[in-house]
Design a protein around this motif. Sequence first.
Motif, PDB file in Angstrom:
ATOM      1  N   TYR A   1      48.762  39.584  39.918  1.00 31.60           N
ATOM      2  CA  TYR A   1      48.999  40.245  38.645  1.00 31.60           C
ATOM      3  C   TYR A   1      49.758  41.544  38.905  1.00 31.60           C
TER       4      TYR A   1
ATOM      5  N   ASN B   1      47.689  40.775  31.796  1.00 32.39           N
ATOM      6  CA  ASN B   1      46.522  39.926  31.518  1.00 32.39           C
ATOM      7  C   ASN B   1      45.188  40.603  31.814  1.00 32.39           C
ATOM      8  N   HIS B   2      45.171  41.914  31.809  1.00 32.72           N
ATOM      9  CA  HIS B   2      43.940  42.644  32.063  1.00 32.72           C
ATOM     10  C   HIS B   2      43.839  43.833  31.105  1.00 32.72           C
TER      11      HIS B   2
ATOM     12  N   SER C   1      40.393  39.537  36.560  1.00 35.42           N
ATOM     13  CA  SER C   1      40.268  38.223  35.946  1.00 35.42           C
ATOM     14  C   SER C   1      39.450  37.296  36.848  1.00 35.42           C
TER      15      SER C   1
END
Length: 539
Positions: free
Chosen positions: A352, A309-310, A346
């Motif tokens: 993460y 997610n990055h 985020s």
Amino acid sequence: MSKEGLERRRFLKLASMGLAAGGFILCSREGLAGMGGGMGCGGGCGGGMGGGVIDPPPGATFMDPVAMPITRSIEPINGISRSVATANVRAMISQINVNGVTANLMTYNGYYPAPTITVRKGDVLRLNFTNALPSASTSELNLLGHQRGFTNLHSHGWHVSPKAVRPDDNPPVYSDYVMYSLAPGGTVIHEYDTSREEASGFHFYHPHLHGVSAEQYWAGMAGALITEDELPVFSGIETHVMVLKDISLSGADPALHASMMDYMHGMEGNIIMVNGQVNPVLPVKPGQVQRWRILNASNARWYKLSLANHGMYLIGADGKLLDKPYAQSQILMSPGERVDILVKASSSKADYKFVSLPYSRMGMMSSAQVTLLTMRVTGSATSGVIPAAIDPGAKRLTIDTSPYPKYTLALSMGQGRGYINGISFVDMDNACAITSTVGTDMMPSFEVWTVVNQSGMDHPFHQHVDHVQVLSITGADSSYPAYASMPARKDTVLIPKNGSAKLLVPIKDFDGMTMFHCHILEHEDIGMMGVWDRMAMAM
């Protein structure tokens, strides 16, 4: 006469006689000379590549490698006052906690990974290097017939001289001279003049003694080597060094290289660590930008980096900064490569996973997916910004290469040996060799090297002293950064299985004899290495 002088005299004599066998063997221009060497399975028959997922629970808080203590002085060197940074480096066996097991590892100064050495551009770095490894009797030879306790030291990636400085001193003084063998109990001094090294350099140091380098590296001997930043763009950005390393243990000791297949494949461990920690937790504030300087210090493990997610922004490769950030969803690193990245956290507070995705470096089987560390987004939010530019001075060279000398280097494996152009390194007088003329920083000499991989496994190709510009790569995975279109300078380049890379080689500043080789160090130890003689330009 010094050992280096004798080696060089032998080279000149053999080159003038044009000998092609039984002496210093010259690599050919243009064509592929003397290929073959018994292809066999090309080192790509699988083995140790089981796939699956390695996902240990979050561990202790992330820690950077310890800093090497440095003593600074101003001293006259060649009649000029210079800033001298001095450190003591000791190769030794140390008891190290490896995922809860106390293991007997080979270390520098008792740390795993080794202490990070940081200098300022222009320093003369002086390393007082002592071999405190145990003495090895003839009954304690490794599988290749070399004594495990002998060693030496290489500054991987530094643009410094490859020569002995004062070899007849007691102790002798070397720069990045890797042709010596230091017995247990011995001491040498390394002096590196960094005046021609770039700021922001992210390199590393490790052993380079032919026949034992893979075992010593596998057992723990590697550490980061940094030239301090001078660019204001990094002001206020939290920076971390991440040394990626794997190992397998047999009881309290590193697993031995027990068969020739261990050398043909290269060792991959079942314990994968960042700075000696299994899945450490790195706290990051929501929205914060951090700089991660990542070193693949594994013998033969590739890392296909991905951050859930990055995005990741590549800003440097092999110690040289790029002109701007390049967004990457995945980054493939072969052994010996370094990447410099920016990560923006985020705004959502959560854990993460920073992982290495499956990758097939040989045959058809892929490695496991491995959780390397956990990025824990926590605390007060901040408004970090990815800068638009990094080093505006970083530019690709756009020159006509047709007038320059061209060499083709074919990498192959078979019958327990590694080859370059069908020649397996035995010693400095029996090896594939290239002779080049050295230019200056303002007017470098140029050559074009095409490195062809004739085996069924990837090879990381490393040359000492100078950084190259990648002109093209064929067969690379899409996760390998597009170095052929970036203003990147590389000292280690992935040569994909059954693929190739074309490299523009600027040869400047330093004459002397040095090396090029595969950085799966097992392959270097079984002969996939050549000799690069850099001749001063005639005046």
